[in-house]
Every structure is written in structure tokens, then in C-alpha cells.
Design a protein around this motif. Structure first.
Motif, PDB file in Angstrom:
ATOM      1  N   GLU A  54      -5.178 -15.902  10.523  1.00  0.00           N
ATOM      2  CA  GLU A  54      -4.894 -15.040  11.853  1.00  0.00           C
ATOM      3  C   GLU A  54      -5.476 -15.550  12.867  1.00  0.00           C
ATOM      4  O   GLU A  54      -4.858 -15.632  14.125  1.00  0.00           O
ATOM      5  CB  GLU A  54      -5.391 -13.726  11.623  1.00  0.00           C
ATOM      6  CG  GLU A  54      -5.260 -12.628  12.655  1.00  0.00           C
ATOM      7  CD  GLU A  54      -5.892 -11.403  12.647  1.00  0.00           C
ATOM      8  OE1 GLU A  54      -6.852 -10.713  13.480  1.00  0.00           O
ATOM      9  OE2 GLU A  54      -5.466 -10.606  11.408  1.00  0.00           O
ATOM     10  N   GLY A  75       3.947 -12.422  10.638  1.00  0.00           N
ATOM     11  CA  GLY A  75       2.100 -12.456  10.028  1.00  0.00           C
ATOM     12  C   GLY A  75       1.491 -11.989  11.058  1.00  0.00           C
ATOM     13  O   GLY A  75       0.672 -10.893  11.100  1.00  0.00           O
ATOM     14  N   ASP A  82      -1.101  -3.555  13.485  1.00  0.00           N
ATOM     15  CA  ASP A  82      -2.051  -2.897  12.739  1.00  0.00           C
ATOM     16  C   ASP A  82      -3.165  -2.671  13.724  1.00  0.00           C
ATOM     17  O   ASP A  82      -3.942  -1.381  13.592  1.00  0.00           O
ATOM     18  CB  ASP A  82      -2.498  -3.881  11.798  1.00  0.00           C
ATOM     19  CG  ASP A  82      -3.725  -3.169  10.576  1.00  0.00           C
ATOM     20  OD1 ASP A  82      -3.380  -2.276  10.094  1.00  0.00           O
ATOM     21  OD2 ASP A  82      -4.752  -3.641  11.015  1.00  0.00           O
ATOM     22  N   THR A  89       3.127  -2.633   6.682  1.00  0.00           N
ATOM     23  CA  THR A  89       3.147  -3.456   5.276  1.00  0.00           C
ATOM     24  C   THR A  89       4.055  -4.550   5.257  1.00  0.00           C
ATOM     25  O   THR A  89       5.102  -4.680   5.844  1.00  0.00           O
ATOM     26  CB  THR A  89       3.921  -2.220   4.295  1.00  0.00           C
ATOM     27  OG1 THR A  89       3.099  -1.111   4.219  1.00  0.00           O
ATOM     28  CG2 THR A  89       3.912  -2.785   2.766  1.00  0.00           C
ATOM     29  N   PRO A 188       4.271  -3.942  -1.487  1.00  0.00           N
ATOM     30  CA  PRO A 188       3.454  -4.502  -0.342  1.00  0.00           C
ATOM     31  C   PRO A 188       2.993  -5.780  -0.858  1.00  0.00           C
ATOM     32  O   PRO A 188       2.303  -5.915  -2.018  1.00  0.00           O
ATOM     33  CB  PRO A 188       2.096  -3.362  -0.128  1.00  0.00           C
ATOM     34  CG  PRO A 188       2.819  -2.242  -0.935  1.00  0.00           C
ATOM     35  CD  PRO A 188       3.783  -2.513  -1.946  1.00  0.00           C
ATOM     36  N   ARG A 189       2.785  -6.649   0.342  1.00  0.00           N
ATOM     37  CA  ARG A 189       2.207  -8.017   0.059  1.00  0.00           C
ATOM     38  C   ARG A 189       1.063  -8.464   0.989  1.00  0.00           C
ATOM     39  O   ARG A 189       0.907  -7.495   1.922  1.00  0.00           O
ATOM     40  CB  ARG A 189       3.285  -9.016   0.133  1.00  0.00           C
ATOM     41  CG  ARG A 189       4.588  -8.763  -0.899  1.00  0.00           C
ATOM     42  CD  ARG A 189       4.229  -9.224  -2.331  1.00  0.00           C
ATOM     43  NE  ARG A 189       5.308  -9.096  -3.196  1.00  0.00           N
ATOM     44  CZ  ARG A 189       5.363  -9.229  -4.343  1.00  0.00           C
ATOM     45  NH1 ARG A 189       4.287  -9.699  -4.972  1.00  0.00           N
ATOM     46  NH2 ARG A 189       6.489  -9.142  -5.178  1.00  0.00           N
ATOM     47  N   LEU A 190       0.295  -9.361   0.746  1.00  0.00           N
ATOM     48  CA  LEU A 190      -0.867  -9.934   1.541  1.00  0.00           C
ATOM     49  C   LEU A 190      -0.123 -11.457   2.185  1.00  0.00           C
ATOM     50  O   LEU A 190       0.823 -11.922   1.822  1.00  0.00           O
ATOM     51  CB  LEU A 190      -2.090 -10.238   0.809  1.00  0.00           C
ATOM     52  CG  LEU A 190      -2.593  -9.176   0.196  1.00  0.00           C
ATOM     53  CD1 LEU A 190      -3.729  -9.402  -0.737  1.00  0.00           C
ATOM     54  CD2 LEU A 190      -3.062  -8.050   1.138  1.00  0.00           C
ATOM     55  N   LEU A 191      -0.507 -11.440   3.181  1.00  0.00           N
ATOM     56  CA  LEU A 191      -0.245 -12.731   4.045  1.00  0.00           C
ATOM     57  C   LEU A 191      -0.394 -14.052   3.151  1.00  0.00           C
ATOM     58  O   LEU A 191       0.540 -14.786   3.207  1.00  0.00           O
ATOM     59  CB  LEU A 191      -0.941 -12.810   5.491  1.00  0.00           C
ATOM     60  CG  LEU A 191      -0.497 -14.061   6.380  1.00  0.00           C
ATOM     61  CD1 LEU A 191       1.055 -14.178   6.601  1.00  0.00           C
ATOM     62  CD2 LEU A 191      -1.298 -13.915   7.624  1.00  0.00           C
ATOM     63  N   ALA A 192      -1.631 -13.943   2.517  1.00  0.00           N
ATOM     64  CA  ALA A 192      -2.068 -15.079   1.597  1.00  0.00           C
ATOM     65  C   ALA A 192      -0.652 -15.344   0.504  1.00  0.00           C
ATOM     66  O   ALA A 192      -0.626 -16.539  -0.178  1.00  0.00           O
ATOM     67  CB  ALA A 192      -3.281 -14.872   0.941  1.00  0.00           C
ATOM     68  N   ASP A 193      -0.199 -14.206   0.144  1.00  0.00           N
ATOM     69  CA  ASP A 193       0.719 -14.308  -0.851  1.00  0.00           C
ATOM     70  C   ASP A 193       1.975 -15.316  -0.443  1.00  0.00           C
ATOM     71  O   ASP A 193       2.802 -15.821  -1.101  1.00  0.00           O
ATOM     72  CB  ASP A 193       1.494 -12.938  -1.110  1.00  0.00           C
ATOM     73  CG  ASP A 193       0.632 -12.007  -1.892  1.00  0.00           C
ATOM     74  OD1 ASP A 193      -0.335 -12.499  -2.525  1.00  0.00           O
ATOM     75  OD2 ASP A 193       0.861 -10.716  -1.571  1.00  0.00           O
TER      76      ASP A 193
END
Length: 276
Positions: A54, A75, A82, A89, A188-193
Motif C-alpha cells: 500500500e 488494489g 475501505d 472485497t 474473498p482474496r488478499l492483495l498479497a494473493d
């Protein structure tokens, strides 16, 4: 994202800080983003690292007034939403290519956004020529947008066999003017994914982003301006189109286009690795 970073991001977009996370606010921010932050892959050809962090994304998009591709733009936009109180999500998608073949896992990053007054929406400021406004998540009918007619459809029971995709129950198809754009997972995913996908797209000779240069944004009249390599294309909202090719001796003119039409300051013209 702290309050000062939110304010700086909003200034980058030319938008005021909203009071509530409403649909009208989401629509305004979505369009402002498409107009002011280019979809571009210049970092790949300038030898710059693609970092899904970020702080580093803020430094690039807000501090350096650059753009990026899907993982970077959606991202960071998701982090802004948020911070403004929207429910966000991150979702993975696979882009439909030639002959219906699907791209790699984590091929694309899109956003499901919940507003305080109008439910859930598909937001995507990182897919190049896409819808100008968010699309209603639950609506399976055609949704008219300045960029075309869009539809969110169920992927169907044959999803696992279409174009090599590993479809799962609940997958959705995003269509534009009847043509499939990408298959969207709902998990749902995370940015790191998305780090592996970003690495592949920035290094693989099979990635479209390593084979060409692109910088594009929506114009104030609802059209689009694109610098593809050394070719400038300006399309008005009514479809009228102008095109100009810059020669090898016109580097200063190309740099002026990046600067004056996209707000990007470069010291030299980026070139595709291996190109003459």
C-alpha cells in the motif's frame, strides 16, 4: 491508509472527501479515477519493480502521479474505499483471451464494493477500456454504461471445461457488448494473493504486458486517449477517432504526450525490451 494519505489520494482524483459511503460517491470516485489515473504498464519497460504494498503504491500513484495495471490500481482504489467506509472485497478473475482461452489464476483483480445505501457493486478501475461506472452486483440484466452494454452472468455448470478454466460454483462472467471479458471468482482474496500474478505479467514473455507498451485513460468528454507504443489514438464519445504515429526521431514529442495528456513525467521514452 491514514487521513492525510486519503486526502492526498482524493486530491489526486480531484474529488472532495465524502460524508457517507453512498452509491453516488462510489460512481463519482470511479469515474474520477478512470479520468485521472492512467492504466499503464510503463514500469515493466522502465525496469521498475511492481510492488503490491500500500505505501509503495501510494508513492507511485499519488506521490509520483503515475498509473499502473489492475493489481496496482484496483488494489489501491480498494484501500481508499475501505478507508472511506465502504465495504470492500478483493476478487480474482481470469481474462478471456483468443479462442475463449482463460488466462492464468489471479490474472486480474477486481472489487466488490458495498455502499451504505444501495447494496453491492462491481468496481473496476484497472481493466483498460471498461465500464465508466460500477455495475450492480446482483443484476443479471444488461446494464447500460457510456462505455457499452455490460452484463454480469452466472458462469454455468460448464465453466470448468470452457477454455481450460477451473470454474467453481458461484463463478461469474463479465460481458461487454455480448463478449466475455473475464471470469470472476466470488471468494474473498488478499492483495498479497496477487503477487505471483503480478510477477508473471511483468516478467513472462507470454504476458501481453511484456510485449507492448500501453497508457490509456478516459477523457473528460467520455471518450478515450491511448498511447500504444508510439501510436496516439484519441476516440471521442461519439466514436470519432484520430490517430498519429510518432517516428523514432520524435522522442520529445512522445514525452510531451505522456506529460501533457497523462500527467506522467519521464526522462526517456520507454521501449519494449528487445525491440529495435
Amino acid at each position: 491508509m491514514n487521513s492525510a494519505e486519503v486526502d492526498a489520494y482524493l486530491r489526486r482524483l480531484g474529488a472532495a472527501r465524502p460524508v457517507r459511503p453512498t452509491l453516488d460517491v462510489l460512481r463519482e470516485l470511479h469515474l474520477c479515477h478512470l479520468r485521472t489515473v492512467p492504466f499503464e504498464n510503463l514500469s515493466i519497460h522502465l525496469g521498475e519493480e511492481i510492488a503490491l504494498d500500500e505505501k509503495r503504491l501510494l508513492d507511485k500513484v499519488v506521490g509520483a502521479r503515475r498509473g499502473g495495471f489492475c493489481y496496482e490500481l484496483n488494489g489501491l482504489f480498494g484501500a481508499l474505499l475501505d478507508a472511506l467506509g465502504f465495504g470492500v472485497t478483493l476478487l480474482a478473475a481470469r481474462v478471456h483471451g483468443a479462442r475463449g482461452r482463460l488466462g492464468i489464476p489471479y490474472d486480474h483483480l477486481a472489487l466488490r464494493v458495498r455502499t451504505a445505501d444501495a447494496g453491492d457493486w462491481l468496481a473496476d478501475v484497472g481493466f483498460g477500456a471498461h465500464s465508466h461506472f460500477p455495475l450492480a452486483w446482483q443484476d443479471r440484466r444488461e446494464q447500460d454504461d457510456p462505455a457499452g452494454s455490460f452484463r454480469i452472468a452466472e458462469a454455468g455448470p460448464d465453466a470448468a471445461g470452457a477454455g481450460g478454466g477451473a470454474g467453481e460454483t458461484g463463478d461469474l462472467e463479465l460481458l461487454k457488448d455480448g463478449e466475455r471479458q473475464y471470469r470472476l471468482e466470488t471468494r474473498p482474496r488478499l492483495l498479497a494473493d496477487f503477487v505471483t500474478g503480478a510477477w508473471w505479467h511483468s516478467t513472462s514473455p507470454e504476458s501481453p504486458f511484456t510485449r507492448k507498451l500501453v497508457c490509456t485513460r478516459v477523457t473528460e468528454d467520455g471518450g478515450r486517449i491511448t498511447l500504444s507504443g508510439r501510436t496516439l489514438k484519441v476516440t471521442a464519445a461519439d466514436g470519432a477517432r484520430e490517430e498519429r504515429e510518432y517516428g523514432e526521431g520524435e522522442d520529445e514529442a512522445v514525452l510531451a504526450v505522456y506529460r501533457e495528456r497523462f500527467g506522467i513525467e519521464l526522462e526517456s521514452v520507454p521501449r519494449v525490451a528487445g525491440a529495435a
